[in-house]
Enzyme design. Structure first.
Site, PDB file in Angstrom:
ATOM      1  N   ASP A   1       0.831  -1.202   0.000  1.00  0.00           N
ATOM      2  CA  ASP A   1       0.000   0.000   0.000  1.00  0.00           C
ATOM      3  C   ASP A   1       0.867   1.254   0.000  1.00  0.00           C
ATOM      4  O   ASP A   1       1.746   1.420   0.856  1.00  0.00           O
ATOM      5  CB  ASP A   1      -0.891  -0.010   1.248  1.00  0.00           C
TER       6      ASP A   1
ATOM      7  N   TYR B   1       3.264   9.986   0.446  1.00  0.00           N
ATOM      8  CA  TYR B   1       4.118   9.368   1.458  1.00  0.00           C
ATOM      9  C   TYR B   1       5.579   9.740   1.252  1.00  0.00           C
ATOM     10  O   TYR B   1       6.159   9.509   0.187  1.00  0.00           O
ATOM     11  CB  TYR B   1       3.962   7.848   1.440  1.00  0.00           C
TER      12      TYR B   1
ATOM     13  N   GLY C   1       1.836  -0.794   9.219  1.00  0.00           N
ATOM     14  CA  GLY C   1       2.571   0.428   8.901  1.00  0.00           C
ATOM     15  C   GLY C   1       4.054   0.392   9.188  1.00  0.00           C
ATOM     16  O   GLY C   1       4.761   1.356   8.892  1.00  0.00           O
TER      17      GLY C   1
END
Length: 325
Positions: free
Chosen positions: A58, A63, A289
């Site tokens: 993902d 980011y 994450g």
């Protein structure tokens, strides 16, 4: 054997866990260079993910100011055979403040198309398996979104579409104008962020009024076979080795139960925290994450472990800090 998650029911051979790549590439400054260390971290994170059966990754265009996608592209260049074996997902629609312009959201067709071209260039790939619209744009014109989706699908640049941080009403509005189904909704859900459950159990209770999770969204996604993905599923490590100093009584009590269940099942605390989410019948897909290889490997058992109804409720009630109504 666990039942298929919604993406698998749509014919996508997706792993039950997703590796979130938000931390690849260092800090969020566009002027900071990508270093050899960042590339090494990328390879090690991907290796750890593949080792535990994760084949879905993902991203988002924002980011680390695009560096996360560039680091991942480096991994793909070094291992070109990998692209066809994985599912790549990215997001667009958030625009950070620049000069006199404020932080804002943008679902205009031109911006979506421009964003996808940038994502593909940074990832070094010709297509995305899934594109998510990152956060709701109050000025959205659903016809505009539908136009962008049509062009992206027709060109082969994006194979599937979804959303992030949206209520069922917002998804329904977009879906009414698009022939392409929205197959993912990514929301913050974890043992610490339990609004997705409290919304349901607090119906007809005063506590319902203070819950910000959009009522009916879980049920709508289940009815429409939309994959619910959880961002922040490990709750920043609160229950899996993070410091408990200064934490609330409910966090401390919940962490103790997590540790107890990890010992009971001969697994890690990370696996218990994720398995709690994945025991929910909606088939929630956690987006991990961390890029720490050790923590990624610690999540392995979550894909096959399901908690008993009693243990699941023990954790839920402990996290609430108050009994159920």
């Amino acid at each position: 054997m666990t039942k298929p998650i919604p993406l698998q029911r749509r014919g996508l051979d997706a792993s039950q866990l997703v590796l979130g790549c938000m931390r690849l590439g260092g800090d969020w400054s566009a002027s900071s260079p990508i270093t050899a260390e960042h590339y090494r971290e990328g390879h090690e994170a991907v290796d750890a993910a593949l080792e535990v059966g994760i084949n879905m990754f993902d991203h988002a265009d924002i980011y680390t100011a695009g560096k996360a996608e560039r680091v991942f592209a480096h991994v793909l260049r070094e291992r070109p055979e990998l692209r066809e074996k994985i599912i790549l997902q990215s997001k667009c629609g958030i625009r950070f403040g620049d000069g006199e312009q404020p932080h804002r959201f943008d679902f205009s067709a031109d911006y979506i198309l421009e964003s996808v071209d940038g994502i593909l260039e940074r990832l070094g790939t010709e297509y995305l398996d899934i594109l998510l619209l990152h956060r709701p744009d109050p000025l959205v014109e659903p016809e505009d979104v539908a136009s962008a989706i049509h062009q992206l699908k027709a060109s082969g640049k994006v194979r599937h579409f979804g959303v992030s941080n949206m209520s069922h009403g917002q998804i329904r509005l977009l879906q009414a104008y698009s022939d392409e189904p929205f197959i993912v909704n990514q929301l913050e859900m974890s043992l610490h962020k339990i609004g997705f459950l409290d919304t349901a159990v607090s119906v007809n209770q005063d506590a319902w009024r203070s819950n910000v999770f959009p009522e009916g969204t879980m049920e709508y996604c289940r009815l429409e076979n939309i994959q619910l993905q959880s961002w922040g599923p490990l709750a920043q490590g609160r229950y899996s080795g993070g410091s408990l100093e200064g934490q609330s009584e409910s966090v401390v009590a919940t962490a103790a139960i997590v540790a107890e269940l990890a010992e009971k099942h001969s697994t890690t605390t990370e696996a218990i925290v994720l398995a709690w989410l994945m025991t929910h019948p909606a088939g929630i897909q956690p987006v991990i994450g961390t890029i720490n290889p050790q923590r990624i490997r610690a999540c392995k058992d979550a894909a096959t472990l399901r908690l008993s109804r009693e243990d699941w409720y023990r954790l839920y009630v402990a996290s609430r800090g108050v009994s159920l109504p």
